[in-house]
Design a protein around this motif. Sequence first.
Motif, mmCIF file in Angstrom:
data_model
loop_
_atom_site.group_PDB
_atom_site.id
_atom_site.type_symbol
_atom_site.label_atom_id
_atom_site.label_comp_id
_atom_site.label_asym_id
_atom_site.label_seq_id
_atom_site.Cartn_x
_atom_site.Cartn_y
_atom_site.Cartn_z
ATOM 1 N N ALA A 8 0.836 -1.192 0.000
ATOM 2 C CA ALA A 8 0.000 0.000 0.000
ATOM 3 C C ALA A 8 0.876 1.249 0.000
ATOM 4 N N SER A 9 0.410 2.311 -0.666
ATOM 5 C CA SER A 9 1.129 3.569 -0.639
ATOM 6 C C SER A 9 0.186 4.661 -0.150
ATOM 7 N N PHE A 10 0.742 5.646 0.510
ATOM 8 C CA PHE A 10 -0.016 6.733 1.105
ATOM 9 C C PHE A 10 0.721 8.031 0.834
ATOM 10 N N ALA A 11 0.014 9.151 0.890
ATOM 11 C CA ALA A 11 0.644 10.449 0.666
ATOM 12 C C ALA A 11 1.754 10.711 1.679
ATOM 13 N N ALA A 12 1.594 10.214 2.902
ATOM 14 C CA ALA A 12 2.560 10.465 3.965
ATOM 15 C C ALA A 12 3.733 9.491 3.962
ATOM 16 N N GLY A 13 3.775 8.561 3.027
ATOM 17 C CA GLY A 13 4.867 7.596 2.982
ATOM 18 C C GLY A 13 4.331 6.190 2.834
ATOM 19 N N GLN A 14 4.996 5.243 3.493
ATOM 20 C CA GLN A 14 4.564 3.855 3.425
ATOM 21 C C GLN A 14 5.003 3.117 4.686
ATOM 22 N N PRO A 15 4.410 1.945 4.911
ATOM 23 C CA PRO A 15 4.816 1.159 6.076
ATOM 24 C C PRO A 15 6.316 0.894 6.038
ATOM 25 N N GLY A 16 6.936 0.987 7.195
ATOM 26 C CA GLY A 16 8.364 0.717 7.301
ATOM 27 C C GLY A 16 8.610 -0.700 7.775
ATOM 28 N N THR A 17 9.873 -1.085 7.778
ATOM 29 C CA THR A 17 10.247 -2.411 8.245
ATOM 30 C C THR A 17 11.125 -2.290 9.488
ATOM 31 N N GLU A 18 11.094 -3.325 10.269
ATOM 32 C CA GLU A 18 11.838 -3.375 11.534
ATOM 33 C C GLU A 18 13.315 -3.037 11.345
ATOM 34 N N HIS A 19 13.947 -3.618 10.344
ATOM 35 C CA HIS A 19 15.394 -3.424 10.154
ATOM 36 C C HIS A 19 15.753 -2.019 9.657
ATOM 37 N N ALA A 20 14.759 -1.244 9.177
ATOM 38 C CA ALA A 20 15.037 0.091 8.639
ATOM 39 C C ALA A 20 14.803 1.221 9.646
ATOM 40 N N VAL A 21 14.370 0.894 10.866
ATOM 41 C CA VAL A 21 14.034 1.923 11.853
ATOM 42 C C VAL A 21 15.257 2.776 12.179
ATOM 43 N N ASN A 22 15.119 4.116 12.001
ATOM 44 C CA ASN A 22 16.172 5.069 12.330
ATOM 45 C C ASN A 22 16.062 5.574 13.757
ATOM 46 N N ARG A 23 14.821 5.666 14.242
ATOM 47 C CA ARG A 23 14.616 6.125 15.621
ATOM 48 C C ARG A 23 13.235 5.727 16.111
ATOM 49 N N VAL A 24 13.092 5.855 17.427
ATOM 50 C CA VAL A 24 11.837 5.514 18.095
ATOM 51 C C VAL A 24 11.274 6.783 18.710
ATOM 52 N N ILE A 25 9.981 7.013 18.498
ATOM 53 C CA ILE A 25 9.290 8.129 19.141
ATOM 54 C C ILE A 25 8.200 7.538 20.020
ATOM 55 N N ARG A 26 8.267 7.843 21.312
ATOM 56 C CA ARG A 26 7.259 7.380 22.268
ATOM 57 C C ARG A 26 6.172 8.437 22.377
ATOM 58 N N VAL A 27 4.927 7.988 22.248
ATOM 59 C CA VAL A 27 3.776 8.885 22.245
ATOM 60 C C VAL A 27 2.798 8.430 23.321
ATOM 61 N N GLU A 28 2.323 9.387 24.110
ATOM 62 C CA GLU A 28 1.259 9.094 25.067
ATOM 63 C C GLU A 28 -0.062 9.555 24.462
ATOM 64 N N ALA A 29 -1.055 8.672 24.462
ATOM 65 C CA ALA A 29 -2.420 9.013 24.074
ATOM 66 C C ALA A 29 -3.232 9.021 25.366
ATOM 67 N N SER A 30 -3.815 10.172 25.692
ATOM 68 C CA SER A 30 -4.500 10.281 26.982
ATOM 69 C C SER A 30 -5.957 10.678 26.812
ATOM 70 N N ASP A 31 -6.711 10.509 27.874
ATOM 71 C CA ASP A 31 -8.117 10.896 27.862
ATOM 72 C C ASP A 31 -8.301 12.406 27.948
ATOM 73 N N ARG A 32 -7.210 13.150 28.040
ATOM 74 C CA ARG A 32 -7.291 14.609 27.914
ATOM 75 C C ARG A 32 -7.401 14.981 26.435
ATOM 76 N N MET A 33 -7.492 13.950 25.593
ATOM 77 C CA MET A 33 -7.624 14.085 24.139
ATOM 78 C C MET A 33 -6.429 14.802 23.542
ATOM 79 N N ARG A 34 -5.266 14.310 23.930
ATOM 80 C CA ARG A 34 -4.008 14.854 23.425
ATOM 81 C C ARG A 34 -3.028 13.717 23.166
ATOM 82 N N PHE A 35 -2.144 13.967 22.200
ATOM 83 C CA PHE A 35 -0.951 13.155 22.028
ATOM 84 C C PHE A 35 0.177 13.947 22.659
#
Length: 170
Positions: free
Chosen positions: A34-61
């Motif tokens: 699949a292709s998308f305007a924002a890019g495409q699914p990545g693969t495990e071996h290609a990961v450059n970095r990790v971003i940790r995101v909290e999703a909360s009931d305050r309706m914020r990331f």
Amino acid sequence: MLLKTTLTVLTFGLSTLAFAGPGHSDDHGDNDQASFAAGQPGTEHAVNRVIRVEASDRMRFNPDDWAIQPGETVRFVVANSGQMPHEFVIDTVQGNAKHRDAMMDAMAEGGMMEHNDPNAVSVAPGETGELIWTFSEKGTFEAACNIPGHYEAGMNARIEVSKETLAQNH
């Protein structure tokens, strides 16, 4: 009895197709990727970095914006610290708007959209989900929770993909 069974199968099949609307890519290449305007699914071996995101009931990331280099592959680790389900969908602003409309239509018909899109992860309360994404194009994109009411309450984040952007959020 056979007619009733046939009608049930047909109805279920058509309703399943209705859930494959906006937010789901129909653009498949030769490798059925699949292709998308924002890019495409990545693969495990290609990961450059990790971003940790909290999703909360305050309706914020948290955090609520990211700077990404074109070609960068990011593993988003999305932790739901709340008591209600959330989702994390990477798309254009317009793509997420279409996705929200499809979710509202599904709810109006008495159902909920099931997600197994490569650009989305649904996260149950207290759970953590992951999404690996390669940002192949420059531009401004967003991550959004498209569950009705969540986006409108502020549950979205800006993703700026630019060569001029210095990588942050390491």
